[in-house]
Design a protein around this motif. Structure first.
Motif, short mmCIF file in Angstrom:
data_model
loop_
_atom_site.label_atom_id
_atom_site.label_comp_id
_atom_site.label_asym_id
_atom_site.label_seq_id
_atom_site.Cartn_x
_atom_site.Cartn_y
_atom_site.Cartn_z
N ALA A 109 -14.22 -43.37 31.10
CA ALA A 109 -14.42 -44.79 31.35
C ALA A 109 -14.04 -46.16 32.25
CB ALA A 109 -14.45 -45.37 29.78
N PRO A 110 -12.45 -45.78 32.31
CA PRO A 110 -11.92 -46.78 32.70
C PRO A 110 -11.92 -46.29 34.28
CG PRO A 110 -9.91 -45.28 31.54
CD PRO A 110 -11.49 -45.39 31.25
N ALA A 111 -12.45 -44.97 34.87
CA ALA A 111 -12.52 -44.29 36.04
C ALA A 111 -13.94 -44.63 36.27
CB ALA A 111 -13.22 -42.76 36.06
N ILE A 112 -14.75 -45.15 35.40
CA ILE A 112 -16.33 -45.16 36.10
C ILE A 112 -15.91 -47.31 36.12
CG2 ILE A 112 -18.56 -46.18 34.74
CD1 ILE A 112 -18.79 -43.18 33.32
N SER A 113 -15.31 -47.37 35.87
CA SER A 113 -14.96 -50.04 35.82
C SER A 113 -14.21 -49.38 36.96
CB SER A 113 -14.58 -50.15 34.56
OG SER A 113 -15.14 -49.53 33.69
N MET A 114 -13.62 -48.41 36.98
CA MET A 114 -12.46 -48.84 38.54
C MET A 114 -13.37 -48.13 39.46
SD MET A 114 -9.16 -49.61 39.87
CE MET A 114 -8.96 -49.80 41.06
N THR A 115 -14.40 -47.30 39.89
CA THR A 115 -15.43 -46.87 40.46
C THR A 115 -15.99 -47.86 41.00
OG1 THR A 115 -15.01 -43.97 40.11
CG2 THR A 115 -16.43 -44.59 41.45
N CYS A 116 -16.64 -47.90 40.25
CA CYS A 116 -18.51 -49.07 40.63
C CYS A 116 -17.41 -50.28 40.96
CB CYS A 116 -19.20 -49.59 39.34
SG CYS A 116 -19.63 -48.07 38.46
N ALA A 117 -15.98 -51.03 40.52
CA ALA A 117 -15.78 -51.90 41.48
C ALA A 117 -15.21 -51.33 42.74
CB ALA A 117 -14.95 -52.77 40.37
N ILE A 118 -14.98 -50.90 43.41
CA ILE A 118 -14.73 -50.46 44.85
C ILE A 118 -15.22 -50.56 45.35
CG2 ILE A 118 -13.35 -48.71 45.85
CD1 ILE A 118 -11.46 -47.96 43.94
N MET A 119 -16.46 -49.42 44.50
CA MET A 119 -17.41 -48.98 45.82
C MET A 119 -18.13 -50.57 45.68
SD MET A 119 -19.49 -45.71 43.64
CE MET A 119 -20.69 -45.43 45.18
N ALA A 120 -18.79 -51.09 45.46
CA ALA A 120 -19.53 -52.34 45.14
C ALA A 120 -18.72 -53.62 46.54
CB ALA A 120 -19.22 -53.72 44.54
N LYS A 172 -4.08 -46.16 32.07
CA LYS A 172 -5.95 -46.45 31.64
C LYS A 172 -6.32 -47.46 31.78
CE LYS A 172 -5.25 -44.02 28.23
NZ LYS A 172 -4.28 -43.26 28.01
N PHE A 173 -5.26 -48.79 30.68
CA PHE A 173 -5.86 -50.22 30.44
C PHE A 173 -5.01 -50.81 31.72
CE2 PHE A 173 -4.38 -54.99 30.02
CZ PHE A 173 -5.32 -55.08 29.41
#
Length: 352
Positions: free
Chosen positions: A81-92, A247-248
């Motif tokens: 879950a946190p990996a998805i949030s971080m990856t999407c934020a970077i890719m944008a 993670k947080f």
């Protein structure tokens, strides 16, 4: 394959990442300083001169805290879950143009075979679609965090976030559709270039789209007055209640990354992006660098707006949140598409 270009692309990506991750770190410090000013206190001022090393201290704290896994969590989804949030934020960030084209030193131009460098990682023809597609995927990180934590507060926060983000993606996308109609392109640089003569904010459809976009922007980033996914007074901290340490930190950094990204997008869509007003420095080798600085100032204003609103307005009730989204924002956004179509048609008629 031209390996020099591949290396240049990798170096550019690494540079963008370092710049943005540093900006996010000091954005957290700026928010705490602004909060302190609004609440008549000093804010962080112990770690380094004027508290400038506070982000470094926070980063060390997150990295050195003990990693704890609650009982009965779904460990795979809990970590993903946190990996998805971080990856999407970077890719944008990949498609956000920070400036125009800059001249390179002669030695570097010979290496890559081009005297120019775009201040953008990638510039696809469907850049605005890519940006919002990636941003939409971030909801999976939040709902998975809430579901996998085996905590009722986390689950409620995840469900709230999902309903909120899906609801406000509709007016957000419809407001952008109005800008696409005005400019005739999905390419972010084309949208930026179409505002050389007149910014979209000064056109009637652009002003309405901006009003809808800004409200939806706060809801999409889960910021006050729409932070129903966290809602400390009701849900502890909502979907990331069971997360700690690094993670947080991933959720925390991703939120600030998304705020900076949205500040960049609203600048590009409505306020002329990186173009200088009145044709200043047109044709000069310093035009691109000056444009980058001008772009940064506008982004900083909207980044400040996020903080200003957070410490000024109270949280909305959930029914108020949904009422604004479905009964106010969406009808206005749909009507604005019609207004934008008429505007473009009349503009073409008078030119003809």
């Amino acid at each position: 394959m031209d390996w020099n270009l591949v290396l240049l692309w990798l170096l550019k990506s690494a540079l963008f990442f370092l710049v943005f991750i540093t900006a996010c770190a000091y954005y957290t410090l700026a928010e705490r300083k602004v909060a302190g000013f609004i609440q008549d206190r000093k804010g962080p001022n112990r770690a380094g001169p004027l508290g400038l090393l506070q982000p470094l201290a926070d980063g060390i704290k997150f990295l050195t805290k003990e990693e704890i896994f609650p009982q009965n969590v779904n460990k795979v989804m809990y970590l993903v879950a946190p990996a998805i949030s971080m990856t999407c934020a970077i890719m944008a960030w990949a498609v956000v143009p920070l400036g125009g084209t800059v001249m390179l030193p002669e030695w570097l131009a010979k290496e890559i075979g081009s005297p120019y460098l775009d201040l953008q990682i990638a510039n696809p023809d469907t850049g605005i679609l890519f940006l919002f597609a990636i941003s939409s995927l971030s909801v999976y990180g939040i709902i998975l965090a809430g579901w996998s934590s085996n905590n009722k507060y986390s689950l409620i926060g995840g469900i709230r976030a999902t309903a909120q983000m899906i609801s406000y993606e509709l007016p957000l996308g419809l407001s952008v559709a109005s800008i696409v109609i005005l400019t005739g392109s999905l390419k972010l640089t084309d949208i930026n270039d179409a505002q050389i003569g007149l910014w979209n904010i000064f056109k009637l459809p652009g002003f309405i789209a901006f009003s809808v976009f800004v409200v939806a922007m706060f809801a999409e980033t889960n910021r006050l007055p729409f932070d129903l996914a966290e809602a400390e007074s009701e849900l502890v901290v909502g979907f990331h209640t069971e997360y700690g340490a690094f993670k947080f930190a991933l959720f925390f950094i991703a939120e600030y990354m998304n705020m900076i990204t949205m500040s960049c997008v609203v600048t590009i869509l409505f306020f002329g992006g990186y173009h200088l007003p009145f044709g200043w420095l047109s044709g000069s080798i310093w035009q691109a660098w000056a444009g980058l600085g001008f772009f940064a100032l506008k982004v900083l204003f909207f980044a400040f707006l996020f903080m200003w609103v957070r410490w000024t307005l109270p949280r909305f009730r959930y029914d108020q949140l949904m009422t604004i989204g479905w009964k106010k924002m969406i009808p206005w956004a749909v009507a604005n598409i019609l207004i934008a179509s008429v505007y473009v048609g009349l503009d073409g008629f008078w030119k003809w």
